[in-house]
Scaffold this active site. Structure first.
Site, short mmCIF file in Angstrom:
data_model
loop_
_atom_site.label_atom_id
_atom_site.label_comp_id
_atom_site.label_asym_id
_atom_site.label_seq_id
_atom_site.Cartn_x
_atom_site.Cartn_y
_atom_site.Cartn_z
N SER A 106 0.80 -1.35 -0.06
CA SER A 106 0.03 -0.04 -0.01
C SER A 106 0.83 1.26 -0.01
O SER A 106 1.60 1.58 -0.97
CB SER A 106 -1.03 0.26 1.36
N ASP A 156 -10.47 -3.61 -5.21
CA ASP A 156 -9.87 -2.75 -4.44
C ASP A 156 -10.38 -1.20 -4.37
O ASP A 156 -10.58 -0.99 -5.45
CB ASP A 156 -8.21 -2.71 -4.80
N HIS A 187 -8.28 -4.52 -0.82
CA HIS A 187 -6.97 -3.82 -0.54
C HIS A 187 -6.13 -4.52 0.57
O HIS A 187 -4.98 -4.74 0.61
CB HIS A 187 -7.28 -2.54 0.11
C1 MLT Z 1 -1.57 6.01 0.14
O1 MLT Z 1 -1.75 7.09 0.63
O2 MLT Z 1 -0.30 5.68 -0.21
C2 MLT Z 1 -2.42 4.98 -0.69
O3 MLT Z 1 -3.60 5.81 -0.62
C3 MLT Z 1 -2.65 3.84 0.37
C4 MLT Z 1 -2.99 3.93 1.73
O4 MLT Z 1 -1.86 4.17 2.36
O5 MLT Z 1 -4.05 3.89 2.03
#
Ligand code: MLT
Length: 214
Positions: A106, A156, A187
């Site tokens: 992520s 996701d 996710h």
């Molecule tokens: C981010 O902010 O890098 C992406 O939206 C993934 C997350 O951390 O939720």
């Protein structure tokens, strides 16, 4: 001591000839989060696991965002540069001569994607779980055929499939060899993500595969 200015954990290798894994957590994680994942992906490999320096409501991240999926691009550029310098220093400090494969989830995967799109020479490959296009580069640097594994969720809500495909195309524009695994959920990570990443790692880092089989 060199300037290792990320809070981090380093776990030395217990097997020879394996690439080291650079572990980058998701929002709200820390340097301990991905250690079990790293050990599962490549048992015996050195692990270098970082904690993001940005706090969002008390939750560590690797760069600032303005809202979900909308990134502070200046901060992202600066943090990517910091990561590149950290890798150089950590290689010296821990005498890391082996190849380094980034493993991010992520937010951590997004930082690793940004590194590939700016300074790919610091890593030999990447496993990116639930990554998205971190920024739109004017030109994509030559990755020297870097193998990149993307693991994306079909449902996701944060990273639409089209975004994953755009990221793959950007990497391919720099000559990367991209593989995509589609997880049937969202996710969150599933065992299928981990199994697919493990198989990819074995297939692309041959000496690692041999060492584990011994
Ligand atoms: C981010 O902010 O890098 C992406 O939206 C993934 C997350 O951390 O939720």
């Amino acid at each position: 001591m060199t300037d290792l200015d990320f809070i981090h954990r380093f776990v030395p290798a217990t097997s020879r000839d394996l690439p080291a894994l650079l572990l980058l957590h998701g929002t709200g994680g820390d340097e301990n989060d991905l250690i079990p994942l790293g050990s599962e992906l490549l048992s015996g490999a050195a692990l270098l696991s970082l904690r993001g320096k940005v706090l969002e409501n008390g939750m560590p991240r690797f760069f600032r965002r303005l809202s979900e999926g909308v990134f502070d691009l200046d901060d992202l550029a600066r943090r990517t540069e910091e990561l590149a310098r950290f890798i150089e220093n950590a290689r010296r400090e821990y005498k890391l001569k082996e190849q380094l494969v980034a493993v991010g989830y992520s937010n951590g995967a997004n930082l690793a994607a940004s590194l590939i799109l700016r300074e790919p020479q610091h890593i030999s490959g990447a496993i990116l779980f639930r990554a998205m296009v971190p920024f739109s580069p004017e030109a994509v640097p030559d990755t020297g055929g870097m193998p990149v594994f993307l693991s994306a969720g079909q449902r996701d809500p944060i990273v639409p499939a089209a975004n994953t495909k755009r990221l793959a195309a950007l990497f391919q524009g720099g000559g990367a060899e991209v593989s995509i695994h589609w997880h049937r959920g969202g996710h969150e990570l599933g065992q299928d993500d981990i199994d697919a990443a493990k198989a990819w790692l074995m297939g692309h880092f041959a000496s690692a595969a041999q060492a584990v089989r011994r």
